[in-house]
Write a protein that holds these residues in place. Sequence first.
Motif, PDB file in Angstrom:
ATOM      1  N   ARG A  25     127.007  -7.481  34.019  1.00 54.02           N
ATOM      2  CA  ARG A  25     125.762  -7.003  34.620  1.00 54.02           C
ATOM      3  C   ARG A  25     125.572  -5.501  34.425  1.00 54.02           C
ATOM      4  NH1 ARG A  25     127.629 -10.343  38.991  1.00 54.02           N
ATOM      5  NH2 ARG A  25     128.160  -8.461  40.174  1.00 54.02           N
ATOM      6  N   LYS A  26     126.489  -4.857  33.715  1.00 56.97           N
ATOM      7  CA  LYS A  26     126.480  -3.417  33.447  1.00 56.97           C
ATOM      8  C   LYS A  26     126.621  -2.599  34.733  1.00 56.97           C
ATOM      9  CE  LYS A  26     125.822  -3.980  29.009  1.00 56.97           C
ATOM     10  NZ  LYS A  26     124.680  -3.433  28.288  1.00 56.97           N
ATOM     11  N   GLU A  27     127.221  -3.198  35.745  1.00 58.66           N
ATOM     12  CA  GLU A  27     127.505  -2.466  36.975  1.00 58.66           C
ATOM     13  C   GLU A  27     128.802  -1.674  36.844  1.00 58.66           C
ATOM     14  OE1 GLU A  27     125.491  -5.909  39.839  1.00 58.66           O
ATOM     15  OE2 GLU A  27     127.626  -5.407  40.033  1.00 58.66           O
ATOM     16  N   VAL A  28     129.733  -2.189  36.066  1.00 60.26           N
ATOM     17  CA  VAL A  28     130.970  -1.474  35.753  1.00 60.26           C
ATOM     18  C   VAL A  28     130.920  -1.102  34.279  1.00 60.26           C
ATOM     19  CG1 VAL A  28     133.475  -1.699  35.492  1.00 60.26           C
ATOM     20  CG2 VAL A  28     132.361  -2.547  37.556  1.00 60.26           C
ATOM     21  N   THR A  29     130.938   0.189  33.996  1.00 58.21           N
ATOM     22  CA  THR A  29     130.770   0.668  32.621  1.00 58.21           C
ATOM     23  C   THR A  29     131.900   1.584  32.156  1.00 58.21           C
ATOM     24  OG1 THR A  29     129.431   2.534  33.428  1.00 58.21           O
ATOM     25  CG2 THR A  29     128.249   0.516  32.768  1.00 58.21           C
ATOM     26  N   LEU A  30     132.841   1.853  33.047  1.00 60.00           N
ATOM     27  CA  LEU A  30     133.951   2.746  32.698  1.00 60.00           C
ATOM     28  C   LEU A  30     135.276   2.178  33.197  1.00 60.00           C
ATOM     29  CD1 LEU A  30     132.597   6.299  33.661  1.00 60.00           C
ATOM     30  CD2 LEU A  30     132.756   5.330  31.354  1.00 60.00           C
ATOM     31  N   ALA A  31     136.339   2.607  32.558  1.00 62.60           N
ATOM     32  CA  ALA A  31     137.693   2.372  33.058  1.00 62.60           C
ATOM     33  C   ALA A  31     138.476   3.662  32.838  1.00 62.60           C
ATOM     34  CB  ALA A  31     138.354   1.206  32.340  1.00 62.60           C
ATOM     35  N   PHE A  32     139.432   3.916  33.689  1.00 65.08           N
ATOM     36  CA  PHE A  32     140.301   5.086  33.553  1.00 65.08           C
ATOM     37  C   PHE A  32     141.746   4.623  33.641  1.00 65.08           C
ATOM     38  CE2 PHE A  32     136.319   6.775  35.113  1.00 65.08           C
ATOM     39  CZ  PHE A  32     136.141   7.921  34.354  1.00 65.08           C
ATOM     40  N   ARG A  33     142.589   5.266  32.852  1.00 61.59           N
ATOM     41  CA  ARG A  33     144.003   4.879  32.876  1.00 61.59           C
ATOM     42  C   ARG A  33     144.867   6.007  32.351  1.00 61.59           C
ATOM     43  NH1 ARG A  33     146.580   0.886  35.737  1.00 61.59           N
ATOM     44  NH2 ARG A  33     148.571   0.417  34.772  1.00 61.59           N
ATOM     45  N   ARG A  34     146.050   6.134  32.914  1.00 58.62           N
ATOM     46  CA  ARG A  34     147.044   7.044  32.332  1.00 58.62           C
ATOM     47  C   ARG A  34     147.782   6.288  31.237  1.00 58.62           C
ATOM     48  NH1 ARG A  34     147.756  11.807  34.923  1.00 58.62           N
ATOM     49  NH2 ARG A  34     147.147  11.918  37.132  1.00 58.62           N
ATOM     50  N   TRP A  35     147.777   6.842  30.044  1.00 59.72           N
ATOM     51  CA  TRP A  35     148.455   6.239  28.895  1.00 59.72           C
ATOM     52  C   TRP A  35     149.219   7.312  28.130  1.00 59.72           C
ATOM     53  CZ3 TRP A  35     143.371   3.651  26.942  1.00 59.72           C
ATOM     54  CH2 TRP A  35     143.262   2.359  27.467  1.00 59.72           C
ATOM     55  N   LEU A  50     137.343  14.420  37.722  1.00 62.89           N
ATOM     56  CA  LEU A  50     136.626  13.168  37.929  1.00 62.89           C
ATOM     57  C   LEU A  50     135.726  13.261  39.159  1.00 62.89           C
ATOM     58  CD1 LEU A  50     139.484  10.597  37.193  1.00 62.89           C
ATOM     59  CD2 LEU A  50     137.658  11.363  35.665  1.00 62.89           C
ATOM     60  N   THR A  51     134.642  12.496  39.146  1.00 66.28           N
ATOM     61  CA  THR A  51     133.644  12.571  40.205  1.00 66.28           C
ATOM     62  C   THR A  51     133.478  11.228  40.915  1.00 66.28           C
ATOM     63  OG1 THR A  51     131.800  11.916  38.774  1.00 66.28           O
ATOM     64  CG2 THR A  51     132.410  14.268  38.803  1.00 66.28           C
ATOM     65  N   GLU A  52     132.740  11.261  42.001  1.00 66.92           N
ATOM     66  CA  GLU A  52     132.417  10.021  42.704  1.00 66.92           C
ATOM     67  C   GLU A  52     131.641   9.076  41.784  1.00 66.92           C
ATOM     68  OE1 GLU A  52     133.273   8.903  45.632  1.00 66.92           O
ATOM     69  OE2 GLU A  52     134.185  10.684  46.545  1.00 66.92           O
ATOM     70  N   ASN A  53     130.756   9.622  40.963  1.00 64.71           N
ATOM     71  CA  ASN A  53     130.000   8.785  40.033  1.00 64.71           C
ATOM     72  C   ASN A  53     130.921   8.103  39.024  1.00 64.71           C
ATOM     73  OD1 ASN A  53     127.508   9.290  41.176  1.00 64.71           O
ATOM     74  ND2 ASN A  53     127.036  11.002  39.804  1.00 64.71           N
ATOM     75  N   ASP A  54     131.957   8.814  38.555  1.00 64.42           N
ATOM     76  CA  ASP A  54     132.943   8.193  37.659  1.00 64.42           C
ATOM     77  C   ASP A  54     133.613   7.014  38.356  1.00 64.42           C
ATOM     78  OD1 ASP A  54     132.594   9.996  35.510  1.00 64.42           O
ATOM     79  OD2 ASP A  54     133.997  11.425  36.402  1.00 64.42           O
ATOM     80  N   ALA A  55     133.994   7.225  39.609  1.00 67.41           N
ATOM     81  CA  ALA A  55     134.685   6.173  40.359  1.00 67.41           C
ATOM     82  C   ALA A  55     133.793   4.942  40.524  1.00 67.41           C
ATOM     83  CB  ALA A  55     135.117   6.698  41.725  1.00 67.41           C
ATOM     84  N   ILE A  56     132.533   5.163  40.885  1.00 67.05           N
ATOM     85  CA  ILE A  56     131.609   4.048  41.076  1.00 67.05           C
ATOM     86  C   ILE A  56     131.388   3.308  39.763  1.00 67.05           C
ATOM     87  CG2 ILE A  56     129.207   3.466  41.612  1.00 67.05           C
ATOM     88  CD1 ILE A  56     129.322   5.818  43.662  1.00 67.05           C
ATOM     89  N   ALA A  57     131.241   4.051  38.654  1.00 62.45           N
ATOM     90  CA  ALA A  57     131.038   3.422  37.347  1.00 62.45           C
ATOM     91  C   ALA A  57     132.250   2.610  36.919  1.00 62.45           C
ATOM     92  CB  ALA A  57     130.720   4.487  36.294  1.00 62.45           C
ATOM     93  N   ALA A  58     133.433   2.965  37.439  1.00 66.93           N
ATOM     94  CA  ALA A  58     134.659   2.238  37.116  1.00 66.93           C
ATOM     95  C   ALA A  58     134.959   1.133  38.123  1.00 66.93           C
ATOM     96  CB  ALA A  58     135.836   3.210  37.055  1.00 66.93           C
ATOM     97  N   GLY A  59     134.045   0.926  39.093  1.00 66.04           N
ATOM     98  CA  GLY A  59     134.216  -0.167  40.035  1.00 66.04           C
ATOM     99  C   GLY A  59     135.012   0.181  41.267  1.00 66.04           C
ATOM    100  N   PHE A  60     135.262   1.460  41.504  1.00 67.08           N
ATOM    101  CA  PHE A  60     136.005   1.880  42.685  1.00 67.08           C
ATOM    102  C   PHE A  60     135.041   2.248  43.795  1.00 67.08           C
ATOM    103  CE2 PHE A  60     138.954   2.355  39.266  1.00 67.08           C
ATOM    104  CZ  PHE A  60     140.209   2.116  39.802  1.00 67.08           C
ATOM    105  N   PRO A  61     135.412   2.006  45.048  1.00 69.17           N
ATOM    106  CA  PRO A  61     134.511   2.348  46.149  1.00 69.17           C
ATOM    107  C   PRO A  61     134.394   3.849  46.378  1.00 69.17           C
ATOM    108  CG  PRO A  61     136.589   1.532  47.002  1.00 69.17           C
ATOM    109  CD  PRO A  61     136.625   1.317  45.517  1.00 69.17           C
ATOM    110  N   THR A  62     135.459   4.587  46.043  1.00 70.03           N
ATOM    111  CA  THR A  62     135.466   6.036  46.270  1.00 70.03           C
ATOM    112  C   THR A  62     136.282   6.711  45.176  1.00 70.03           C
ATOM    113  OG1 THR A  62     137.489   5.998  47.601  1.00 70.03           O
ATOM    114  CG2 THR A  62     135.373   5.729  48.781  1.00 70.03           C
TER     115      THR A  62
END
Length: 210
Positions: free
Chosen positions: A29-39, A70-82
């Motif tokens: 649904r394009k609600e989650v558009t990012l992921a973040f990870r330590r690699w 990182l910002t709150e918008n990054d978190a929301i785009a990655a599916g995190f609540p905060t």
Amino acid sequence: MYIGGKWLFRIFRGFELLFKQSSLDRIARKEVTLAFRRWNRPTVKAGGRVRTASGVVLIGNITIAHASALTENDAIAAGFPTLAALQEMLGPDDGTQVYRIELNGIEPDERVPLRGDASFSDADWHTLTARLARWDKTAPGYFPSILRTIGAHPEVRAADLAAMAGVETLKFKQDVRKLKEFGLTESLDVGYRLSPRGEALLEKLREHRL
């Protein structure tokens, strides 16, 4: 990704992203558009594709991010609540790079209709048996034995199936993945099962005593 108190993906060292169904629905649904990870290094490629139970997740650009920026918008785009939840998932700075992975939606998996095709033309049969023979050069009959093992033990852990086959779990998973590329097996929440196409091939192999 984090939704409702649960992590929605895990990254297996050196290979792929795995997504839970709730996350896949949001990616579609394009609600989650990012992921973040330590690699230490990215385990997926920009422009790559990650197959899942709901289709193929399209990977966009992959860039190095700075956890402190990182910002709150990054978190929301990655599916995190905060943002705090995203930072908690990333953990303390241990010197490992944080990567920002763009998720560009989901496409249908072309293997899905193939799995249900239990008919084999002469060309299909030649292609599959030639491929099995090529894979089996060092251990004749190994790949047909994988099909038989999965057929006899659906929904059994890969580690247990690997023990039955006498190989390491990682190798077993890699070999099952080869069969999956031809629509012969399906991954389940636990273990695997043969697709209708896989069952038809196994029966044909029995007829030809291969």
